[in-house]
Design a protein around this motif. Structure first.
Motif, PDB file in Angstrom:
ATOM      1  N   ARG A 203       0.851  -1.191   0.000  1.00 25.61           N
ATOM      2  CA  ARG A 203       0.000   0.000   0.000  1.00 25.61           C
ATOM      3  C   ARG A 203       0.885   1.238   0.000  1.00 25.61           C
ATOM      4  NH1 ARG A 203      -1.143   2.967   4.291  1.00 25.61           N
ATOM      5  NH2 ARG A 203      -0.410   1.289   5.671  1.00 25.61           N
ATOM      6  N   ILE A 204       0.496   2.238  -0.779  1.00 22.06           N
ATOM      7  CA  ILE A 204       1.255   3.493  -0.793  1.00 22.06           C
ATOM      8  C   ILE A 204       0.928   4.272   0.469  1.00 22.06           C
ATOM      9  CG2 ILE A 204       1.668   5.668  -2.001  1.00 22.06           C
ATOM     10  CD1 ILE A 204       0.946   4.256  -4.594  1.00 22.06           C
TER      11      ILE A 204
ATOM     12  N   ALA B  77       7.576   8.131  -3.465  1.00 23.40           N
ATOM     13  CA  ALA B  77       6.526   7.579  -2.616  1.00 23.40           C
ATOM     14  C   ALA B  77       7.136   6.567  -1.656  1.00 23.40           C
ATOM     15  CB  ALA B  77       5.446   6.906  -3.469  1.00 23.40           C
ATOM     16  N   VAL B  78       6.425   6.323  -0.560  1.00 19.66           N
ATOM     17  CA  VAL B  78       6.801   5.284   0.391  1.00 19.66           C
ATOM     18  C   VAL B  78       5.737   4.194   0.324  1.00 19.66           C
ATOM     19  CG1 VAL B  78       7.229   4.680   2.805  1.00 19.66           C
ATOM     20  CG2 VAL B  78       7.991   6.906   1.904  1.00 19.66           C
ATOM     21  N   VAL B  79       6.192   2.967   0.074  1.00 18.00           N
ATOM     22  CA  VAL B  79       5.291   1.822  -0.029  1.00 18.00           C
ATOM     23  C   VAL B  79       5.486   0.942   1.201  1.00 18.00           C
ATOM     24  CG1 VAL B  79       4.642  -0.211  -1.382  1.00 18.00           C
ATOM     25  CG2 VAL B  79       5.416   1.875  -2.541  1.00 18.00           C
ATOM     26  N   VAL B  80       4.390   0.559   1.845  1.00 18.54           N
ATOM     27  CA  VAL B  80       4.432  -0.370   2.966  1.00 18.54           C
ATOM     28  C   VAL B  80       4.142  -1.764   2.430  1.00 18.54           C
ATOM     29  CG1 VAL B  80       3.409  -1.025   5.182  1.00 18.54           C
ATOM     30  CG2 VAL B  80       3.702   1.395   4.605  1.00 18.54           C
ATOM     31  N   ILE B  81       4.993  -2.734   2.790  1.00 17.20           N
ATOM     32  CA  ILE B  81       4.867  -4.091   2.269  1.00 17.20           C
ATOM     33  C   ILE B  81       4.549  -5.049   3.400  1.00 17.20           C
ATOM     34  CG2 ILE B  81       6.039  -5.904   0.935  1.00 17.20           C
ATOM     35  CD1 ILE B  81       8.084  -3.149   0.685  1.00 17.20           C
ATOM     36  N   ALA B  82       3.602  -5.937   3.159  1.00 19.24           N
ATOM     37  CA  ALA B  82       3.272  -6.982   4.131  1.00 19.24           C
ATOM     38  C   ALA B  82       3.546  -8.337   3.501  1.00 19.24           C
ATOM     39  CB  ALA B  82       1.801  -6.887   4.542  1.00 19.24           C
TER      40      ALA B  82
ATOM     41  N   LEU C 119       7.707  -4.757   9.946  1.00 15.65           N
ATOM     42  CA  LEU C 119       7.524  -3.477   9.274  1.00 15.65           C
ATOM     43  C   LEU C 119       8.467  -3.465   8.080  1.00 15.65           C
ATOM     44  CD1 LEU C 119       6.347  -0.621   9.112  1.00 15.65           C
ATOM     45  CD2 LEU C 119       8.257   0.153  10.525  1.00 15.65           C
ATOM     46  N   ALA C 120       7.918  -3.251   6.901  1.00 15.87           N
ATOM     47  CA  ALA C 120       8.735  -3.203   5.692  1.00 15.87           C
ATOM     48  C   ALA C 120       8.283  -2.029   4.844  1.00 15.87           C
ATOM     49  CB  ALA C 120       8.630  -4.505   4.903  1.00 15.87           C
ATOM     50  N   THR C 121       9.229  -1.212   4.410  1.00 17.60           N
ATOM     51  CA  THR C 121       8.909  -0.058   3.570  1.00 17.60           C
ATOM     52  C   THR C 121       9.900   0.050   2.412  1.00 17.60           C
ATOM     53  OG1 THR C 121      10.237   1.417   4.957  1.00 17.60           O
ATOM     54  CG2 THR C 121       7.879   1.261   5.450  1.00 17.60           C
ATOM     55  N   ALA C 122       9.434   0.595   1.322  1.00 19.67           N
ATOM     56  CA  ALA C 122      10.284   0.862   0.171  1.00 19.67           C
ATOM     57  C   ALA C 122      10.084   2.313  -0.253  1.00 19.67           C
ATOM     58  CB  ALA C 122       9.952  -0.078  -0.990  1.00 19.67           C
ATOM     59  N   ASP C 123      11.176   3.064  -0.329  1.00 18.79           N
ATOM     60  CA  ASP C 123      11.142   4.424  -0.850  1.00 18.79           C
ATOM     61  C   ASP C 123      11.442   4.344  -2.345  1.00 18.79           C
ATOM     62  OD1 ASP C 123      11.099   4.718   1.879  1.00 18.79           O
ATOM     63  OD2 ASP C 123      12.473   6.420   1.908  1.00 18.79           O
ATOM     64  N   VAL C 124      10.538   4.855  -3.179  1.00 12.59           N
ATOM     65  CA  VAL C 124      10.679   4.700  -4.623  1.00 12.59           C
ATOM     66  C   VAL C 124      10.466   6.033  -5.334  1.00 12.59           C
ATOM     67  CG1 VAL C 124       9.839   2.320  -4.463  1.00 12.59           C
ATOM     68  CG2 VAL C 124       8.211   4.164  -4.967  1.00 12.59           C
ATOM     69  N   ARG C 125      11.023   6.127  -6.549  1.00  8.28           N
ATOM     70  CA  ARG C 125      10.781   7.271  -7.423  1.00  8.28           C
ATOM     71  C   ARG C 125       9.913   6.851  -8.582  1.00  8.28           C
ATOM     72  NH1 ARG C 125      15.504   9.099 -10.224  1.00  8.28           N
ATOM     73  NH2 ARG C 125      14.282  10.930 -10.829  1.00  8.28           N
TER      74      ARG C 125
END
Length: 347
Positions: A312-313, A323-328, A339-345
Motif C-alpha cells: 500500500r502506498i 513515494a513510500v510503499v508499505v509491504i506486508a 515493518l517493511a517499507t520501500a522508498d521509490v521514485r
C-alpha cells in the motif's frame, strides 16, 4: 579474540576488504532466478537499455552476496562466543543501480551492539564503492547473537558435519584492533568522507506508472510466491549463505525450529521484486527496509509453502516525485514482515 560478553567493546571496528567484488552478468541472472524476480531488465540487455540502463540491472538485494563475502571475516575471526546469528532487521540504501561489470569495494563496520531482553543485537554496516570512487550502496544488517546455552548442545557438531570446507565457524587468522592486518584495496577512503552517488536520485526514469497516476492509500496487486526445499538449497548456493537451518531438517530441529526455514534475505528479495515489478524499473528503488517478525517455515513435502505479498502506498512527495510503499508478507497465517517499507521514485 572477543567473547559474547565483551562484543560491545568492538563497536567501531572496521576494515576494508582487500579485493573487489565484480558483478557478473550470469550471477545477476542466477540471483534473479533464486529470488523469483523475472523482470526483463535482469535478464535481457535490450530490456535494460530500453529503461536507460547501460547493462543488466541487479535485483535490489543482490548486493547481499558481496556483503556475505565481506562479512565472513568479521563473524569468523572477530565476533566470537555465539553459536548462531539470526537476522532481524535489514536496510538497503541504494544510491546507484548495480550493473554487469561494476567492481565493488566493501568497507565493513560493526556499527552498533545493543542488549534487549537479554539478547545481543549486532548491527553491521557495509559501504560499497564502485570503480568511480562513489558510494553506490550502503547496507545495514542487524542480527541476534545466540549462544550455545540457548540451542541444543549438538548443533555445533551438526554444523561441522554438514558445512563444506572453507566455511569455518571458529576463529582462524590474526586480528588487530584497527581491523587492518593485510594488503588493502587500491581505492583509499577519501579524507573528507565517502562521496555518495547521485544516480538513483537524478537518472531519467521509465517506470510503468507516472507519479500523477498514484495516490496515498493505493494498493498494489497482491502476489503469491511458492517456496520448496529446492528453492532454499538453490538460494544457499547462489547467495553464499550456507547455514544448514535453511536446508537440513536435523540441524533446524536442533535449533528449535519446526522445519527448515527460508533465508531472511530470500524473503526480502522476494518482497523487493514484488515492488519493482509494480514500478516497472528495478532502478527506481531508493531505500528498502525490512524488520522480520517471523520466519517462513518451508514444509518438506512437494507442495512447499507459500508467501503472500501485499502493498500500500503510505505517502507521496510531489517535490521529489517519490513515494513510500508499505509491504506486508504472510505465510501460513503468520506475519513474516514486522515493518517493511520501500522508498521509490516515479517518472
Amino acid at each position: 579474540m572477543e567473547t559474547a560478553l565483551d562484543t560491545a567493546g568492538l563497536v567501531g571496528y572496521r576494515y576494508r576488504v582487500p579485493d573487489y567484488y565484480e558483478v557478473g552478468r550470469e550471477k545477476i541472472r542466477e540471483y534473479a532466478r533464486a529470488v523469483q524476480d523475472f523482470h526483463p531488465a535482469h535478464w535481457s540487455e535490450d530490456a535494460a537499455w530500453a529503461l536507460g540502463h547501460s547493462e543488466l540491472v541487479a535485483p535490489t538485494t543482490f548486493v547481499s552476496i558481496a556483503a556475505m563475502l565481506a562479512n565472513r571475516r568479521l563473524f569468523q575471526e572477530v565476533i566470537t562466543g555465539y553459536d548462531v546469528f539470526v537476522q532481524t532487521d535489514q536496510v538497503f540504501e541504494l544510491h546507484k543501480p548495480l550493473h554487469t561489470g561494476d567492481r565493488l569495494i566493501s568497507d565493513v563496520e560493526l556499527s552498533s551492539v545493543r542488549t534487549i531482553a537479554g539478547k545481543d543485537l549486532l548491527t553491521v554496516t557495509n559501504t560499497f564503492t564502485d570503480q568511480s570512487g562513489d558510494v553506490v550502496h550502503i547496507m545495514h544488517t542487524t542480527v541476534v547473537g545466540v549462544t550455545g546455552e540457548e540451542v541444543d548442545a549438538g548443533i555445533g557438531q551438526a554444523f561441522e558435519r554438514v558445512l563444506m570446507h572453507g566455511l569455518e565457524r571458529s576463529p582462524s587468522g590474526s586480528v588487530t584492533p584497527d581491523g587492518v592486518d593485510g594488503p588493502q584495496a587500491e581505492h583509499p577512503v577519501p579524507e573528507d568522507g565517502p562521496r555518495l552517488s547521485t544516480v538513483s536520485r537524478t537518472r531519467a526514469l521509465r517506470t510503468a506508472l507516472r507519479f500523477e497516476d498514484i495516490a496515498a492509500g493505493d494498493e498494489l496487486a497482491a502476489r503469491t510466491v511458492r517456496l520448496r526445499l529446492g528453492d532454499l538449497v538453490n538460494y544457499a548456493g547462489v547467495s553464499g549463505d550456507a547455514n544448514p537451518i535453511h536446508w537440513h531438517g536435523d540441524v533446524a530441529a536442533l535449533a528449535g525450529l519446526p522445519d527448515v526455514i527460508a533465508h531472511g534475505m530470500l524473503t526480502m528479495g522476494l518482497g523487493a521484486g514484488f515492488v519493482t515489478e509494480w514500478l516497472g524499473d528495478p532502478g527506481a528503488m531508493l531505500r528498502y527496509k525490512v524488520r522480520l517478525s517471523n520466519y517462513t517455515v518451508v514444509e518438506s513435502g512437494s507442495a512447499g509453502s507459500t508467501i503472500e505479498f501485499t502493498g500500500r502506498i503510505k505517502s507521496v512527495d510531489p517535490a521529489t516525485r517519490s513515494a513510500v510503499v508499505v509491504i506486508a508478507a504472510k505465510s501460513a497465517g503468520r506475519k513474516i514482515f514486522g515493518l517493511a517499507t520501500a522508498d521509490v521514485r516515479l517518472a
